[in-house]
Design a protein around this motif. Structure first.
Motif, PDB file in Angstrom:
ATOM      1  N   ASP A  36       0.808  -1.223   0.000  1.00 34.94           N
ATOM      2  CA  ASP A  36       0.000   0.000   0.000  1.00 34.94           C
ATOM      3  C   ASP A  36       0.841   1.273   0.000  1.00 34.94           C
ATOM      4  N   ILE A  37       1.975   1.224   0.694  1.00 37.57           N
ATOM      5  CA  ILE A  37       2.776   2.440   0.886  1.00 37.57           C
ATOM      6  C   ILE A  37       4.114   2.368   0.142  1.00 37.57           C
ATOM      7  N   ARG A  63       5.077   0.946  -2.490  1.00 46.55           N
ATOM      8  CA  ARG A  63       5.064   1.029  -3.958  1.00 46.55           C
ATOM      9  C   ARG A  63       5.113   2.480  -4.449  1.00 46.55           C
ATOM     10  N   HIS A  64       4.825   3.435  -3.569  1.00 47.48           N
ATOM     11  CA  HIS A  64       4.844   4.842  -3.977  1.00 47.48           C
ATOM     12  C   HIS A  64       6.240   5.465  -3.887  1.00 47.48           C
ATOM     13  N   SER A 106      10.245   5.653  -4.897  1.00 43.16           N
ATOM     14  CA  SER A 106      11.286   5.297  -5.857  1.00 43.16           C
ATOM     15  C   SER A 106      12.633   5.247  -5.133  1.00 43.16           C
ATOM     16  N   ASN A 165       8.770  13.852   1.152  1.00 41.31           N
ATOM     17  CA  ASN A 165       8.274  12.487   0.946  1.00 41.31           C
ATOM     18  C   ASN A 165       6.846  12.326   1.452  1.00 41.31           C
ATOM     19  N   ASP A 192       4.417  14.084  -0.902  1.00 41.10           N
ATOM     20  CA  ASP A 192       4.224  13.293  -2.130  1.00 41.10           C
ATOM     21  C   ASP A 192       3.340  12.074  -1.869  1.00 41.10           C
ATOM     22  N   LEU A 193       3.594  11.395  -0.754  1.00 47.06           N
ATOM     23  CA  LEU A 193       2.824  10.188  -0.433  1.00 47.06           C
ATOM     24  C   LEU A 193       1.343  10.523  -0.248  1.00 47.06           C
ATOM     25  N   ARG A 251      -0.268  11.141  -3.529  1.00 44.29           N
ATOM     26  CA  ARG A 251      -0.462   9.926  -4.330  1.00 44.29           C
ATOM     27  C   ARG A 251      -1.594   9.053  -3.772  1.00 44.29           C
ATOM     28  N   VAL A 252      -1.643   8.934  -2.429  1.00 44.39           N
ATOM     29  CA  VAL A 252      -2.624   8.020  -1.819  1.00 44.39           C
ATOM     30  C   VAL A 252      -4.014   8.663  -1.720  1.00 44.39           C
ATOM     31  N   ASP A 289      -4.727  12.062  -2.866  1.00 41.49           N
ATOM     32  CA  ASP A 289      -4.897  13.183  -3.788  1.00 41.49           C
ATOM     33  C   ASP A 289      -5.210  14.474  -3.034  1.00 41.49           C
TER      34      ASP A 289
END
Length: 417
Positions: A144-145, A147-148, A150, A209, A212-213, A216-217, A219
């Motif tokens: 869940d987390i 994968r976001h 890099s 970070n 960004d997270l 992504r999760v 919006d």
């Protein structure tokens, strides 16, 4: 920067020197001017007390609340088990859960002096990230987390890059730290509507970070704001003295020694420190900071009194100033000086002056104590101390003895009652 803030909080940050960087000045300023914003700063529980290096960010939370917003102090009960690798040359020693809990109990004492944890609309919250980190399912968390994130990007952050560039090992455990801190921000947004994370500029990568997270999760748009990493005008890291860290808990550093630390501020730093560490009006900070000659010493006393009153109370500040006047101006002993009590067993047939200088903390080693004496930097009861072989027995300690290292550091030695 010619940006003119709308919100009281952003104005304070910019005018008093708290602001290093922000992910979106105008959007955050707009949000702050439209209603109550919730912000957090995280504190890992690596010691039983916070120190002067943390005080800048504690003052930011205090101003945040004073300007009508809601602060969260996040205790790192979970993240301390991993250890923040940011700008460190080596891995932090791992603490047991009991040590972490004991450290959190010690750290909590300070926050209550600066923040109001009442039930009011913007009453501060004290939370512990162990609440959501301890129970994580590793596989679910990775899916869940994880994968976001890099790895390429994580390796590019300065806090990690500087360690790898020096070919110093970075464990996989530590590498997870920035993911966990990012997850904290996401959870605080979910649970408490927290839209701002603040911290020192060394935390910039970790804060970004989290932003960004959350984007992504969920919006959602959230913000980061950092303070400068302070050094004194002579280039030393703020909060470090020859004797070690300047702790904020009175059981680890006496209010008198805390007061003395501020009283000994370098002339060039007085105005800046008044703006950052007190709530005095800006024009008064500037007036005091511009004083020259012996008058700057009066400004240092104001600084020491104001900062000590915030941390330890007005009575402790007044007592420290009175002790200082007694010690420096009248050559007296002063009740508030750091005191070493010797039992008959400690004393035995006699104890060397070198041992006493080390035991009182005026020198870190026997070698340093001997050098202090050789360089005429030591005094006993305000008289020059020249004999490094001097021994003191019960007769010599019948009344308290004052030891001094230089003009500003003093301690008492006396026999236990």
């Amino acid at each position: 920067m010619t940006y003119h803030p709308k919100s009281d909080f952003m104005a304070v940050m910019m005018q008093r020197g708290y602001l290093a960087d922000c992910t979106d000045y105008q959007a955050l300023d707009e949000a702050l001017s439209q209603g109550v914003v919730t912000a957090y700063i995280g504190y890992d529980a690596t010691a039983k007390s916070l120190h002067v290096g943390h005080l800048l960010n504690i003052m930011m939370l205090r101003w945040f609340q004073k300007t009508g917003h809601k602060p969260i102090t996040l205790m790192g009960g979970g993240t301390t088990k991993v250890g923040d690798p940011s700008f460190r040359a080596d891995e932090r020693p791992l603490l047991t859960p009991d040590q972490i809990d004991a450290n959190i109990d010690g750290m909590k004492q300070v926050f209550a002096k600066y923040l109001d944890y009442g039930e009011a609309g913007n009453g501060a919250l004290m939370l512990n990230n162990a609440e959501w980190l301890d129970g994580l399912n590793y596989l679910e968390f990775l899916r869940d987390i994880g994968r976001h994130f890099s790895v390429n990007r994580m390796l590019s952050f300065e806090s990690v890059k500087s360690r790898l560039d020096r070919e110093q090992s970075l464990s996989f455990l530590e590498f997870n730290y920035m993911i966990l801190q990012a997850y904290d921000f996401l959870e605080l947004y979910r649970r408490y509507g927290c839209t701002l994370q603040m911290g020192g500029s060394d935390q910039w990568g970790n804060i970004v970070n989290g932003i960004d997270l959350t984007r992504r999760v969920l919006d959602e748009e959230i913000y980061g704001l950092t303070s400068p990493l302070l050094t004194t005008s002579d280039g030393r890291k703020m909060g470090k003295s020859q004797g070690g860290a300047i702790w904020l808990n009175s059981d680890m550093l006496s209010p008198y020694e805390f007061w003395q630390f501020w009283r000994n501020t370098t002339d060039a730093d007085v105005g800046r420190f008044l703006k950052l560490y007190t709530e005095m009006p800006l024009d008064e900070c500037e007036r005091l900071g511009a004083l020259a000659g012996s008058e700057i010493n009066d400004a240092k006393i104001v600084l020491a009194n104001e900062v000590t009153a915030l941390c330890h109370g007005a009575e402790a500040a007044a007592a420290a100033e009175a002790t200082a006047r007694e010690v420096f101006e009248k050559g007296g002993v002063g009740d508030d000086l750091p005191t070493l009590e010797l039992s008959p067993a400690d004393l035995g047939d006699g104890i060397s002056i070198v041992q006493l200088i080390v035991k009182t903390g005026l020198a870190k080693s026997g070698k340093e104590a001997k050098r202090l004496i050789a360089e005429n930097g030591a005094r006993i009861d305000d008289a020059p101390l020249t004999d490094a072989g001097m021994m003191l027995d019960a007769g010599a300690l019948a009344s308290p003895v004052k030891l001094s290292a230089g003009k500003k550091r003093h301690a008492l030695v006396k026999l236990a009652d």
